[in-house]
Design a protein around this motif. Structure first.
Motif, short mmCIF file in Angstrom:
data_model
loop_
_atom_site.label_atom_id
_atom_site.label_comp_id
_atom_site.label_asym_id
_atom_site.label_seq_id
_atom_site.Cartn_x
_atom_site.Cartn_y
_atom_site.Cartn_z
N PRO A 428 132.79 78.54 79.86
CA PRO A 428 133.11 79.89 80.48
C PRO A 428 132.12 80.54 81.54
O PRO A 428 132.47 81.71 82.46
N PHE A 429 130.96 80.45 80.98
CA PHE A 429 129.95 80.96 81.95
C PHE A 429 128.65 81.07 82.14
O PHE A 429 128.79 79.38 81.56
N HIS A 430 128.53 81.55 83.11
CA HIS A 430 127.63 81.00 83.71
C HIS A 430 126.00 80.72 83.01
O HIS A 430 125.24 81.88 82.08
N TRP A 431 124.69 79.99 83.04
CA TRP A 431 123.63 80.69 82.64
C TRP A 431 122.53 81.56 83.17
O TRP A 431 122.62 81.68 84.35
N ARG A 432 122.21 82.58 81.77
CA ARG A 432 121.83 84.10 82.61
C ARG A 432 120.60 84.22 81.87
O ARG A 432 120.36 85.17 81.44
N VAL A 433 120.22 82.87 81.19
CA VAL A 433 118.70 83.70 80.31
C VAL A 433 117.60 83.45 81.38
O VAL A 433 116.67 81.87 81.14
N GLN A 434 117.52 84.27 82.50
CA GLN A 434 116.35 84.36 83.34
C GLN A 434 114.94 83.86 82.78
O GLN A 434 114.51 83.16 83.43
N THR A 435 114.45 83.92 81.57
CA THR A 435 113.41 84.07 80.96
C THR A 435 113.24 83.34 79.69
O THR A 435 112.03 82.68 79.58
N GLY A 436 114.47 82.43 79.99
CA GLY A 436 113.85 81.76 78.49
C GLY A 436 114.39 82.02 76.52
O GLY A 436 114.41 81.56 76.12
N TYR A 437 114.29 83.63 77.22
CA TYR A 437 114.12 84.11 75.38
C TYR A 437 115.57 85.50 75.47
O TYR A 437 115.98 85.50 76.53
N THR A 438 115.82 85.34 74.04
CA THR A 438 116.78 86.01 74.14
C THR A 438 116.70 87.66 73.52
O THR A 438 115.60 86.93 72.88
N PHE A 439 117.00 89.10 73.17
CA PHE A 439 117.19 89.29 71.82
C PHE A 439 117.54 88.65 70.59
O PHE A 439 118.72 89.09 70.69
N LYS A 440 116.62 89.34 69.71
CA LYS A 440 117.57 88.92 68.04
C LYS A 440 118.05 89.64 67.17
O LYS A 440 118.69 90.22 66.81
N LYS A 441 116.93 90.87 67.36
CA LYS A 441 116.79 92.06 66.93
C LYS A 441 118.41 93.09 67.22
O LYS A 441 118.74 92.49 68.39
N LEU A 442 119.20 93.19 66.48
CA LEU A 442 120.18 94.17 66.17
C LEU A 442 121.55 93.33 66.71
O LEU A 442 122.69 93.32 67.12
N LEU A 443 121.47 91.63 65.99
CA LEU A 443 122.20 91.29 67.07
C LEU A 443 123.43 90.69 64.91
O LEU A 443 122.66 91.11 64.05
N ASP A 444 124.62 90.86 65.57
CA ASP A 444 125.33 90.93 64.18
C ASP A 444 126.25 88.55 64.49
O ASP A 444 127.05 88.67 64.77
N PHE A 445 124.86 88.50 63.72
CA PHE A 445 125.44 87.06 63.36
C PHE A 445 126.11 86.71 62.60
O PHE A 445 126.55 85.35 62.65
N GLN A 446 127.04 87.81 61.96
CA GLN A 446 127.72 87.15 61.07
C GLN A 446 129.48 87.96 61.28
O GLN A 446 130.17 86.94 61.18
N GLY A 447 129.16 88.15 62.72
CA GLY A 447 130.93 88.39 63.82
C GLY A 447 130.40 87.34 64.22
O GLY A 447 129.59 86.59 65.17
N PRO A 448 131.78 87.87 65.49
CA PRO A 448 131.72 86.89 66.44
C PRO A 448 131.50 88.15 67.68
O PRO A 448 130.73 89.04 67.39
N ARG A 449 131.43 86.98 69.04
CA ARG A 449 130.31 87.46 69.62
C ARG A 449 130.66 89.29 70.24
O ARG A 449 130.24 89.81 70.71
N ALA A 450 132.37 88.53 70.69
CA ALA A 450 132.78 90.21 70.52
C ALA A 450 134.38 90.12 70.04
O ALA A 450 135.21 89.01 70.74
#
Length: 615
Positions: A428-450
Motif C-alpha cells: 500500500p505504500f511506496h519505498w521511503r527509506v531514502q538513506t537505507g536506515y531508520t530510527f529504532k529509538k522511541l518505537l513500540d514494537f509491542q504495539g501496532p504501527r498506528a
C-alpha cells in the motif's frame, strides 16, 4: 457587550481546559460526574482545588513534544537526519528553511509556536490573576503556583530560543482583542524572566511530594540550568563572558547533586513507567491524550514495515557511532575508513557501540515484532535488492528461507527482493527509506504501527540526568577544565548497558568527542538542532550537502543455505538524491527565526522584526 463576549470566551476556554486536563491526568475519575461541565462557574474553577488543578494540568499541553512541529521535529533539518519529502504538513516549511528561504510570511508553514505558546502564557496569566485572594489551602495553592511559574518559564524559554527577545506579557488579553500594543523585550530581559520564574517554582515546590510526570523542584532547577547554558553559549555570549559559564556550572551541578542516577539500561528510559531514577521531567501519553496522527509509532515506523516513514538517519549519523573499541569507523573526512577501528564497509554492523543496535534499524537488523493487522509477524528489517533476480523480479517473490525453522515463524513476507517488491507497488505504500536506515529509538514494537485507541508504551523525556552530565562537560570545556569534562562524558559512556571505553582526548578532539557523544545519546530528544544554533555551528551541519546514505544494498541469495535468514549483503554508499536540497547557510541572522508578519501587524507594528528579515 464586550465584557459579556470576554466572559463567554473565557468560560469556553475554561470548559475545554478542564475537560482536557481531567482526561489527560485522570486525577479524579468522579470529577465530571459530580459537577456537569455546563454548570461550572468561573468562580468554582478558581476556588475549587480539583477544578483548578485540572486547569493547571491543561497548561502542560503547552510543552512542545519532541516530534513537533509536524512530525519528526527539527532533527530532520540537521546533519544527523533527513525528513522524507512531502510526508507531513510541515514539509513546505522544512524545505523553505533548508533552502535559506524562511521569511516572516512563510514561517508559520514550519512552526506556529509564537501563537501556540502565547495562548498558554495567557492561560497562565489568567491563573495568577484569578487566584488573588483565593481561599484554597495555601499549601495546595503554592504547589499549583509553582507548577504554573515553571510552565510559563518553559513557554518563554521555547520562544526565546526560537526568536530571541520577545514581548514579556504577564497579564491576560481577551480572546476578542484584535491587536496587542506591545513591543519586544531584549534577549537578556527574557532570559532573566525565565530564570526568575524558575526560581519562584523552585521555592514553591520545595518539599512537595514527587509524582511521575508532574513538575517538581528538580525540574525547575533543570530548566534554570538549561537557560543558563543557552545564555553562556556562543550565540548568546559573543564576548565569551566566563561568569556566564560559571553561573551555568553552579546551576547544572545543583541538578547533578539532586539525587538522580543513570538508569542501568538505556533502552528502558523511553518506555512506561517513567524511570524516575534518571528522568527529571517527562510525560506519558494515553490514547485519549495523544494526537493520533502524530507520534512515534505512526511517523517513525519504518517504511519497510508497511508505513509512511517520515524521518531517517543520515550516513553521517551512522558514522558517529563508534566501534566497541572506542574508535570512529571513519577518519574526520567521513570518507576514509579509520585503519585503527577494525571497521569493514561490507560488514558495517558488527562491533559497534551498543547504542547502535538499540537506536538504529539497518538492513538485516532484527528480527523485531511487526503488529499490523494481517501482516503481523516477526521479521528482519528488509532493505535490499536481489543480486540474482529473476527477469523484472517475476514470481516467485518469496524468500525460500522465510520460515524460521526454530520457532516456525514467518520472518519475511516481502519476498527475496524487498526493495523492488515495494517499488513495484505491491504494497500500500511506496519505498521511503531514502538513506537505507531508520530510527529504532522511541518505537513500540509491542504495539501496532498506528492505532487510535492503543495505549503505546513510549514516554517523552524532557529532562534526564545524562543531559546534565553532558551539559556539565560542555561547561567545563569552556572553563578550561578538560579533566572534569572527560569525567562527565565518561559517566554517560559507563552506563552498564553501554560500557564504552573512556574518552581521553583534549583540545579540538575533545570538543568533537563531546559533540559526538551528545548527538548519539540525546538524538530525537529535541536537542541537536538547537545545539547547532547555540554553538553557531550550522555551516556544514544544518546545510550539510549532499546527504549521504546507502545508495544500493544487494542480497546475494546464492550463498544462503537452507534455513539461513539472509544471504550476503553488499553495500554501496553515496548521495541520497531524493533528500530535499540544502543551500549554503544564509548568514548569522538565520540563527533566529523570523517573527510571523501577522504577529507584528497585531502589535500595530510595535514589535520589531529580527535582523535580516526586514522588508
Amino acid at each position: 457587550m464586550k465584557n459579556r463576549i470576554e466572559k463567554s470566551n473565557l468560560m469556553k476556554t475554561l470548559f475545554s481546559v478542564l475537560l482536557i486536563g481531567s482526561i489527560f491526568f485522570s486525577c479524579n475519575e468522579d470529577l465530571l460526574e459530580v459537577t456537569p461541565l455546563d454548570a461550572i462557574s468561573e468562580e468554582n474553577v478558581f476556588t475549587d482545588p480539583t477544578f483548578l488543578q485540572n486547569y493547571v494540568y491543561n497548561m502542560y499541553n503547552g510543552i512542545k513534544p519532541h516530534w513537533s512541529p509536524g512530525s519528526g521535529g527539527y532533527i530532520g533539518m540537521t546533519d544527523i537526519a533527513v525528513s522524507a519529502p512531502d510526508t507531513h504538513n510541515r514539509s513546505a516549511g522544512i524545505r523553505q528553511y533548508l533552502e535559506g528561504n524562511s521569511t516572516p510570511d512563510n514561517i508559520t508553514q514550519l512552526t506556529n509556536i509564537w501563537a501556540e505558546e502565547y495562548d498558554f502564557i495567557r492561560r497562565a496569566n489568567i491563573f495568577f490573576e484569578k487566584i488573588e485572594g483565593s481561599t484554597i489551602d495555601p499549601e495546595v495553592l503554592d504547589g499549583m503556583r509553582g507548577e504554573v511559574h515553571f510552565l510559563r518559564a518553559w513557554m518563554y524559554f521555547e520562544l526565546v530560543r526560537t526568536f530571541g527577545g520577545v514581548p514579556l506579557i504577564t497579564e491576560s488579553f481577551s480572546l476578542s482583542d484584535e491587536s496587542f500594543d506591545v513591543s519586544r523585550n531584549s534577549y537578556e530581559e527574557c532570559a532573566q524572566f525565565v530564570l526568575d520564574e524558575a526560581e519562584l517554582a523552585i521555592n514553591l515546590l520545595d518539599g512537595a511530594t514527587p509524582a511521575a510526570g508532574k513538575v517538581s523542584k528538580e525540574a525547575a532547577m533543570g530548566l534554570k540550568a538549561r537557560m543558563l547554558l543557552y545564555m553562556a553559549s556562543p550565540l548568546n555570549n559573543p564576548t565569551n563572558d566566563m561568569s556566564k559559564w560559571q553561573a551555568a556550572a553552579a546551576a547544572t551541578k545543583a541538578v547533578i547533586d539532586a539525587g538522580f542516577t543513570l538508569h542501568p539500561t538505556h533502552e528502558e528510559l523511553f518506555l512506561q513507567p517513567l524511570e524516575t531514577d534518571e528522568t527529571i521531567f517527562g510525560r506519558t501519553y494515553t490514547a485519549g491524550s495523544r494526537i493520533p496522527d502524530w507520534g512515534y509509532n505512526y511517523d517513525y515506523w519504518p517504511s519497510g514495515f508497511d508505513a509512511r516513514q517520515r524521518l531517517m538517519p543520515t550516513q553521517h549519523f551512522i558514522n558517529m557511532f563508534q566501534m566497541e573499541n572506542g574508535e570512529y569507523p571513519y577518519l574526520p573526512d567521513g570518507m576514509t575508513v579509520n585503519p585503527s577501528s577494525g571497521y569493514d564497509e561490507q560488514n558495517p554492523n558488527v562491533n559497534r557501540d551498543p547504542r547502535y543496535y538499540s537506536y538504529i534499524l539497518y538492513p538485516g537488523a532484527g528480527p523485531v515484532n511487526i503488529i499490523d493487522g494481517s501482516k503481523s509477524t516477526q521479521r528482519l528489517y528488509e532493505y535490499w535488492e536481489d543480486a540474482n533476480p529473476n527477469p523484472d523480479n517475476q514470481p516467485p517473490y518469496e524468500n525460500p528461507n522465510k520460515i524460521d525453522p526454530i520457532n516456525n515463524q514467518t520472518l519475511f513476507d516481502f519476498g527475496r527482493d524487498s526493495k523492488t517488491y515495494w517499488v513495484k507497488g505491491l504494497t500500500p505504500f511506496h519505498w521511503r527509506v531514502q538513506t537505507g536506515y531508520t530510527f529504532k529509538k522511541l518505537l513500540d514494537f509491542q504495539g501496532p504501527r498506528a492505532s487510535f485507541d492503543y495505549d503505546y508504551s513510549q514516554t517523552t523525556v524532557f529532562m534526564r540526568l545524562a543531559e546534565f552530565y553532558l551539559n556539565y562537560a560542555e561547561i567545563q570545556i569552556a572553563l578550561g577544565n578538560e579533566d572534569l569534562a572527560r569525567e562527565y562524558i565518561n559517566r554517560v559512556r559507563q552506563r552498564p548497558s553501554v560500557n564504552m571505553p573512556d574518552i581521553t582526548s583534549s583540545g579540538d578532539d575533545l570538543i568533537r568527542d563531546y559533540r559526538n557523544e551528545r548527538a548519539i545519546e540525546l538524538h530525537l530528544e529535541d536537542m541537536r538542532f538547537w545545539d547547532l544554533l547555540r554553538w553557531k555551528a550550522a555551516p556544514g551541519n544544518i546545510d550539510m550537502n549532499p546527504i549521504r546514505g546507502l545508495s544500493s544494498v544487494t542480497m546475494d541469495w546464492s550463498t544462503a543455505e537452507e534455513g539461513d535468514l539472509m544471504g550476503t549483503l553488499h553495500y554501496t554508499y553515496g548521495e541520497v538524491v531524493e533528500a530535499d536540497p540544502r543551500f549554503p547557510w544564509p548568514g548569522d541572522y538565520y540563527y533566529r527565526f523570523p517573527i510571523p508578519r501577522e504577529e507584528i501587524q497585531r502589535s500595530n507594528n510595535n514589535i520589531q522584526q529580527n535582523p535580516g528579515y526586514e522588508d
